[in-house]
Design a protein around this motif. Structure first.
Motif, short mmCIF file in Angstrom:
data_model
loop_
_atom_site.label_atom_id
_atom_site.label_comp_id
_atom_site.label_asym_id
_atom_site.label_seq_id
_atom_site.Cartn_x
_atom_site.Cartn_y
_atom_site.Cartn_z
N GLN A 1 0.82 -1.21 0.00
CA GLN A 1 0.00 0.00 0.00
C GLN A 1 0.85 1.26 0.00
O GLN A 1 0.36 2.35 -0.30
CB GLN A 1 -0.94 0.02 1.21
CG GLN A 1 -0.23 0.09 2.55
CD GLN A 1 -1.21 0.11 3.72
OE1 GLN A 1 -1.63 1.18 4.16
NE2 GLN A 1 -1.59 -1.07 4.20
N GLY B 1 -2.97 9.41 -2.03
CA GLY B 1 -3.35 9.34 -3.44
C GLY B 1 -2.49 10.24 -4.30
O GLY B 1 -2.10 9.86 -5.41
N SER C 1 -1.82 3.41 -2.57
CA SER C 1 -3.19 2.89 -2.50
C SER C 1 -3.56 2.51 -1.07
O SER C 1 -3.35 1.36 -0.66
CB SER C 1 -3.32 1.66 -3.41
OG SER C 1 -2.96 1.95 -4.73
N PRO D 1 -5.68 -1.42 0.39
CA PRO D 1 -5.98 -2.10 -0.86
C PRO D 1 -6.28 -3.58 -0.72
O PRO D 1 -6.26 -4.32 -1.71
CB PRO D 1 -4.67 -1.92 -1.65
CG PRO D 1 -3.62 -2.03 -0.57
CD PRO D 1 -4.23 -1.40 0.67
#
Length: 269
Positions: free
Chosen positions: A115, A166, A171, A174
């Motif tokens: 992530q 972002g 992410s 996720p």
């Protein structure tokens, strides 16, 4: 060029949060697949609590923990020494260009790591490359979290985190789609086993461990500094976030839950 875009740091409260993790509370989906002789790569090992715990479970094997920077590794090495664990090595390493030969490990593990990178598929390809044929790539990522009672400041803090992450190309949470990334990284769908796991912080001790650390992380963190620089929030706002976490810790009815997505990927060739 893929890069790590971690929006936290390696300060004491962050490392305390990470040090709470153990194989028992964070890798239950993987434990049945360990063998006494397993060789394991633990990517994003942090202060080494999962790494050291895994090494204790594979006494005739070996575990290697890597981090892209050196600050957490000192604590990881000290933990291994204090636990009397010798079948373990810690070193710097980048998930996008792992410093190991093809087919080096029986198990390649990453807990809440992909992530934080801008190209998770590239990271998974590297994990697959260094995994032995017949071995496993194991990944766990948060998918959903909920806090009760949820103060307005907490909800706003989460929105700011999503926005900053972002913008950096990462992410957040996720876990619901890591199996898709695994397929895109070269694993056949039938070779990717999906499951879920969860954490629940409810007792006073658990609330202090979770909420207390996040209260300390609220003011002066890399996230708060970035948010203030970009005009998304003020320093006073993050002070209110800290106070909201401390009030949550003191609330006997408080509860915090996290749902994780988990995948075990078998490398066939």
């Amino acid at each position: 060029m893929t890069v790590q875009a971690y929006v936290a740091d390696h300060s004491a409260p962050v490392l305390r949060t990470h040090a709470w993790r153990t194989p028992q509370n964070s890798t239950a989906y993987l434990l049945p697949h360990l063998q006494p002789t397993s060789t394991i790569l633990d990517i994003g090992c942090g202060p080494g609590s999962i790494t050291t715990g895994l090494a204790a479970l594979v006494p005739s094997g070996h575990v290697t923990g890597i981090e892209p920077t050196s600050p957490p590794l000192e604590a990881a090495r000290a933990l291994a020494v204090s636990e009397g664990i010798t079948n373990i090595t810690f070193q710097e390493g980048d998930i996008h260009a792992l410093p190991f030969a093809d087919e080096s490990f029986d198990i390649v593990h990453a807990h809440q790591v992909v992530q934080h990178i801008t190209d998770p598929i590239a990271g998974l390809r590297e994990m697959r490359r260094v995994c032995k044929t017949g071995g496993l790539v194991a990944i766990k990522e948060s998918a959903y979290l909920h806090c009760y009672p949820e103060a307005e400041e907490m909800a706003q803090w989460q929105e700011i985190y999503y926005k900053v992450a972002g913008e950096r190309g990462t992410s957040p949470h996720p876990g619901a789609r890591i199996h898709v990334w695994a397929r895109e990284a070269g694993f056949a769908p039938q070779d990717v086993q999906c499951s879920t796991g969860s954490w629940c912080f409810r007792t006073r001790e658990e609330r202090e461990a979770w909420g207390g650390n996040f209260a300390e992380r609220s003011v002066g963190s890399p996230l708060s500094k970035l948010a203030v620089e970009k005009g998304y929030a003020t320093e006073e706002f993050f002070e209110r976030v800290r106070d909201a976490w401390l009030a949550w810790v003191d609330n006997e009815d408080a509860w915090f839950g996290i749902l994780h997505g988990e995948i075990l990927c078998t490398k066939r060739d």
